[in-house]
Design a protein around this motif. Sequence first.
Motif, short mmCIF file in Angstrom:
data_model
loop_
_atom_site.label_atom_id
_atom_site.label_comp_id
_atom_site.label_asym_id
_atom_site.label_seq_id
_atom_site.Cartn_x
_atom_site.Cartn_y
_atom_site.Cartn_z
N HIS A 139 -3.35 19.45 1.64
CA HIS A 139 -4.77 18.97 1.80
C HIS A 139 -4.59 18.15 3.43
N SER A 140 -5.91 17.92 4.01
CA SER A 140 -5.77 17.14 5.21
C SER A 140 -5.03 15.83 5.17
N ASN A 141 -4.36 15.39 5.86
CA ASN A 141 -3.62 14.12 6.15
C ASN A 141 -4.16 13.28 7.03
N LEU A 142 -5.38 13.56 7.53
CA LEU A 142 -6.08 12.86 8.61
C LEU A 142 -6.29 11.36 8.25
N ALA A 143 -6.55 11.25 6.95
CA ALA A 143 -6.84 9.82 6.69
C ALA A 143 -5.62 8.98 6.23
N ILE A 144 -4.66 9.62 6.12
CA ILE A 144 -3.20 8.87 5.96
C ILE A 144 -2.72 8.17 7.22
N ASN B 216 0.83 -1.28 0.19
CA ASN B 216 0.06 0.00 -0.06
C ASN B 216 1.00 1.11 -0.14
N PHE B 217 0.71 1.91 -0.88
CA PHE B 217 1.26 3.44 -1.29
C PHE B 217 0.57 4.50 -1.10
N SER B 218 0.74 5.64 -0.36
CA SER B 218 -0.08 6.96 -0.19
C SER B 218 1.08 7.86 -0.66
N PHE B 219 0.37 8.58 -1.46
CA PHE B 219 1.11 9.82 -1.96
C PHE B 219 0.71 11.27 -1.56
N ILE B 220 1.51 11.96 -0.84
CA ILE B 220 1.33 13.18 -0.17
C ILE B 220 1.91 14.37 -1.21
N THR C 226 11.96 21.90 0.38
CA THR C 226 10.51 22.60 -0.16
C THR C 226 9.53 22.61 0.77
N LEU C 227 8.96 23.81 1.15
CA LEU C 227 7.98 24.06 2.01
C LEU C 227 7.04 23.12 2.45
N GLU C 228 6.16 22.87 1.08
CA GLU C 228 5.06 21.88 1.38
C GLU C 228 5.56 20.33 1.91
N THR C 229 6.71 19.98 1.37
CA THR C 229 7.22 18.57 1.76
C THR C 229 7.49 18.77 3.25
N ILE C 230 8.31 19.90 3.77
CA ILE C 230 8.58 20.02 5.12
C ILE C 230 7.35 19.97 5.99
N CYS C 231 6.36 20.64 5.75
CA CYS C 231 5.10 20.69 6.42
C CYS C 231 4.32 19.19 6.44
N ASN C 232 4.46 18.63 5.43
CA ASN C 232 3.50 17.21 5.52
C ASN C 232 4.51 16.26 6.27
N SER C 233 5.73 16.27 5.93
CA SER C 233 6.69 15.67 6.67
C SER C 233 6.75 15.49 8.42
N ASN C 234 6.57 16.78 8.79
CA ASN C 234 6.48 17.09 10.17
C ASN C 234 5.24 16.59 10.73
N LEU C 235 3.99 16.18 9.84
CA LEU C 235 3.13 15.76 10.59
C LEU C 235 2.95 14.09 10.48
N LEU C 236 3.85 13.59 9.75
CA LEU C 236 3.73 12.10 9.57
C LEU C 236 4.99 11.43 9.99
N LEU C 237 6.17 12.21 10.10
CA LEU C 237 7.42 11.48 10.75
C LEU C 237 7.14 10.68 11.97
N ASN C 238 7.97 9.45 12.04
CA ASN C 238 8.17 8.93 13.06
C ASN C 238 9.49 8.71 13.55
N LYS C 239 9.89 8.11 14.57
CA LYS C 239 11.24 7.96 15.08
C LYS C 239 11.93 7.00 14.35
N THR C 240 11.63 6.15 13.87
CA THR C 240 12.45 4.92 13.25
C THR C 240 12.32 4.61 11.78
N LYS C 241 11.25 4.72 11.05
CA LYS C 241 10.92 4.45 9.72
C LYS C 241 10.72 5.73 8.60
N ASN C 242 12.07 6.23 8.51
CA ASN C 242 11.99 7.29 7.65
C ASN C 242 13.04 7.19 6.69
N ILE C 243 12.89 7.40 5.28
CA ILE C 243 14.05 7.50 4.24
C ILE C 243 13.88 8.68 3.86
#
Length: 205
Positions: free
Chosen positions: A98-103, A90-94, A119-136
């Motif tokens: 828009h709201s990421n509540l469903a991600i 399953n791949f979600s593309f942000i 990139t500002l939009e990428t930074i904003c979305n990343s800050n909402l979804l980042l976790n401590k261990t599973k990021n590339i």
Amino acid sequence: MISRNIKFKNFSNNSNNKNIKKIFNEVKNKLITEKKGIFLSLTKKYKYSYDRKILNKYKKFNNFNLIGMGGSILGAKAINQFLKHKIKKNFSFIDNLHSNLAIKKKNCVNLIISKSGNTLETICNSNLLLNKTKNIFIVENNNNYLRNLAFELKSDIVKHNNFIGGRYSVLSEVGMLPAELMGLDNKKFKRLNYLINNKSFMHNL
């Protein structure tokens, strides 16, 4: 530019335009002789800046969030849409604000892509979804926000080569790392020489 020899006036009426073949031969020769640059990423000789360790580390996961804007994400998005019948993960593309509540956030691998790393939009979305261990992170190898954040989180970092722009990046790390995480073989994407030598392709063009 490669297209400098094309005469666009009455172009559709010139079914046997010799310049087309000349241009494609230029591209083919460029692929053979170019040692560094955008064309190199189109060949099988291109060496990705990631290794099997990253793939082995994350292949057990089934849920992925790809975060980016424009060319940084559209290539992987197109691959996923065209080959979804072969992809079991399953791949979600942000790629907007828009709201990421469903991600999904739990048990997901986040793949953050930005050439500049600022990139500002990428930074904003990343800050909402980042976790401590599973990021590339796929970013340029310089002092930028996302690369510094990746170091802070001790995340995996893949170098985004500075000579590859977003719209040309699908056959580089930007498109091929996601493709491999989808379970696809990156070698099957590098078939430009086959297209150039394909008479049916040239005729249709």
